[in-house]
Design an enzyme around this catalytic site. Structure first.
Site, PDB file in Angstrom:
ATOM      1  N   TYR A 142       0.853  -1.196   0.000  1.00  0.00           N
ATOM      2  CA  TYR A 142       0.000   0.000   0.000  1.00  0.00           C
ATOM      3  C   TYR A 142       0.879   1.233   0.000  1.00  0.00           C
ATOM      4  O   TYR A 142       1.842   1.326   0.766  1.00  0.00           O
ATOM      5  CB  TYR A 142      -0.903   0.009   1.237  1.00  0.00           C
ATOM      6  CG  TYR A 142      -1.809   1.226   1.306  1.00  0.00           C
ATOM      7  CD1 TYR A 142      -2.842   1.407   0.378  1.00  0.00           C
ATOM      8  CD2 TYR A 142      -1.644   2.188   2.300  1.00  0.00           C
ATOM      9  CE1 TYR A 142      -3.674   2.520   0.449  1.00  0.00           C
ATOM     10  CE2 TYR A 142      -2.469   3.304   2.369  1.00  0.00           C
ATOM     11  CZ  TYR A 142      -3.489   3.466   1.443  1.00  0.00           C
ATOM     12  OH  TYR A 142      -4.307   4.566   1.515  1.00  0.00           O
ATOM     13  N   ASP A 237       9.220   2.912   0.389  1.00  0.00           N
ATOM     14  CA  ASP A 237       8.122   3.579   1.079  1.00  0.00           C
ATOM     15  C   ASP A 237       8.229   3.212   2.552  1.00  0.00           C
ATOM     16  O   ASP A 237       7.818   2.139   2.986  1.00  0.00           O
ATOM     17  CB  ASP A 237       6.777   3.141   0.485  1.00  0.00           C
ATOM     18  CG  ASP A 237       5.604   3.848   1.160  1.00  0.00           C
ATOM     19  OD1 ASP A 237       5.834   4.556   2.173  1.00  0.00           O
ATOM     20  OD2 ASP A 237       4.470   3.696   0.682  1.00  0.00           O
ATOM     21  N   LYS A 265       3.397   9.033   9.023  1.00  0.00           N
ATOM     22  CA  LYS A 265       3.113   8.476  10.348  1.00  0.00           C
ATOM     23  C   LYS A 265       4.077   8.974  11.446  1.00  0.00           C
ATOM     24  O   LYS A 265       3.876  10.035  11.993  1.00  0.00           O
ATOM     25  CB  LYS A 265       3.063   6.950  10.279  1.00  0.00           C
ATOM     26  CG  LYS A 265       1.960   6.466   9.311  1.00  0.00           C
ATOM     27  CD  LYS A 265       1.659   4.988   9.367  1.00  0.00           C
ATOM     28  CE  LYS A 265       0.420   4.646   8.569  1.00  0.00           C
ATOM     29  NZ  LYS A 265       0.600   4.272   7.176  1.00  0.00           N
TER      30      LYS A 265
HETATM   31  C1  LIG Z   1      -0.031   4.609   5.808  1.00  0.00           C
HETATM   32  C2  LIG Z   1       0.792   4.367   4.597  1.00  0.00           C
HETATM   33  C3  LIG Z   1       0.732   5.226   3.475  1.00  0.00           C
HETATM   34  C4  LIG Z   1      -0.260   6.348   3.375  1.00  0.00           C
HETATM   35  O1  LIG Z   1      -0.027   7.369   4.308  1.00  0.00           O
HETATM   36  P1  LIG Z   1      -1.236   8.357   4.684  1.00  0.00           P
HETATM   37  O2  LIG Z   1      -0.613   9.326   5.647  1.00  0.00           O
HETATM   38  O3  LIG Z   1      -2.314   7.515   5.265  1.00  0.00           O
HETATM   39  O4  LIG Z   1      -1.642   9.033   3.416  1.00  0.00           O
HETATM   40  C5  LIG Z   1       1.609   5.012   2.439  1.00  0.00           C
HETATM   41  N1  LIG Z   1       2.487   3.996   2.469  1.00  0.00           N
HETATM   42  C6  LIG Z   1       2.577   3.152   3.504  1.00  0.00           C
HETATM   43  C7  LIG Z   1       3.601   2.070   3.491  1.00  0.00           C
HETATM   44  C8  LIG Z   1       1.718   3.287   4.603  1.00  0.00           C
HETATM   45  O5  LIG Z   1       1.786   2.426   5.620  1.00  0.00           O
END
Ligand SMILES: *Cc1c(COP(=O)(O)O)cnc(C)c1O
Length: 352
Positions: A142, A237, A265
């Protein structure tokens, strides 16, 4: 009926599904969402006065527990000087210096407001830098809700991405190729099919959004070699692993440097913050230096920066926080693993 139920009844009339992010909807819990009133240390309290151990920690940001005094004080002090200026502030420079001097692969960094925004901006930078359009992502990883990354995971390797959501035009995902996590051959096959056309490979270095799937030992390092050989930007990511798996995230944990890294986060200490950074020559493609446009009215917001940098400073100065988390985690999974064994259940507790 409790207060949470009452609130949920009101919420569903005015907010889609009653929540501002679908993961909060309790769809698979089978009850109405708990509405949270407050928190303290490891506990959260709902509006009905129930106390819970918080295993969610806002999905990572509350790595120090709730209401850390230093973080709160920094936020309050900063807020008393104004909430937002739409102009440069000192704390943004401090944040960028703090991170670039401690994360070896990050020579320059740009702050944004969410993980989604960080990822979509990093991809734009990679495309601008390479002059290529195609990107590779892995099924099950994701990367936020931007159009290009909402592709449906098919079986095996797909060539043209199919939108994974209504409202995403075919054209937005046609350059998104999907490979199989932990399967380097599936990536090699895409490079063979589209030589010189792949701008970036983006990966969750630990796949945390399809359960927890650990990378095979060789997978990330061979991905690194492959991207170097192909002139493709490797994007880690680290929105969920950054400053969490280790201070230096998965890059430090696995000893691999990406070309670009995305954060979210944890980096905001509970405030809406994201960031992307990496090699200077790629980051200098970004506006106003280069031709890759990216902007944000509230980006680098001083109050958000105060929360983020204070939390990062604490994490940096106290490496025992990471060993402590590992020990506590081990107790938790260890207990689960013993139960699974005792009852001979076909379950596995994945963890890192
Ligand atoms: C949570 C998450 C996102 C998205 O971040 P948001 O602040 O919710 O837009 C993207 N990549 C990873 C790996 C995530 O865990």
């Amino acid at each position: 009926m409790g207060r949470s139920e009452e609130l949920f009844e009101r919420a569903v009339k005015v907010i889609p599904g009653g929540v501002n992010s679908p993961v909060r909807a309790y769809g698979s819990v089978g009850m109405t969402p708990r509405f949270i009133e407050g928190a303290s240390g490891p506990y959260i309290f709902d509006v009905d006065g129930k106390k819970y151990i918080d295993y969610i920690g806002s999905w990572g940001p509350m790595i120090l527990g709730h209401n850390n005094r230093q973080v709160l004080d920094a936020v309050i002090r900063r807020a008393e000087n104004g909430l937002s200026f739409g102009a440069a502030t000192e704390i943004e420079v401090e944040m960028a210096e703090f991170i670039t001097s401690r994360i070896p692969s990050v020579e320059m960094i740009r702050m944004v407001n969410s993980g989604t925004e960080a990822v979509m901006s990093a991809i734009r930078a990679a495309r601008g830098y390479t002059g290529r359009d195609r990107i590779v992502k892995f099924a099950g990883c994701y990367h936020g809700h931007s159009d290009a990354l909402l592709v449906k995971a098919g079986s095996g390797v797909m060539t043209a991405g199919v939108p994974g959501s209504l409202g995403v035009p075919q054209g937005c995902t046609k350059d998104t190729l999907t490979a199989v996590y932990n399967n380097l051959e599936s990536v090699e096959a895409l490079f063979e099919k589209f030589p010189g056309e792949i701008a970036a490979v983006i990966v969750e270095p630990v796949a945390a959004n399809m359960g927890v799937v650990l990378p095979d030992p060789e997978f990330l390092s061979r991905l690194r070699q492959l991207c170097t050989r192909e002139g493709t930007v490797l994007i880690f990511d680290e929105v969920i692993t950054g400053f969490r798996l280790a201070f230096g995230g998965a890059q430090e944990y696995f000893g691999i440097q990406a070309d670009l890294v995305t954060y979210g986060k944890i980096i905001g200490g509970g405030m809406p913050v994201g960031a992307y950074g990496g090699k200077r020559e790629i980051m200098e493609m970004v506006s106003p230096v280069g031709g890759v446009y990216q902007a944000g009215t509230l980006s680098g917001n001083p109050v958000a920066m105060a929360a983020g940098i204070t939390q990062l400073q604490i994490l940096w100065e106290h490496p025992e926080i990471y060993t402590g988390m590992q020990e506590q985690g081990q107790r938790l999974y260890g207990g689960m693993e013993r139960l699974v064994e005792k009852y001979e259940k076909p379950w596995r507790v994945n963890h890192v």
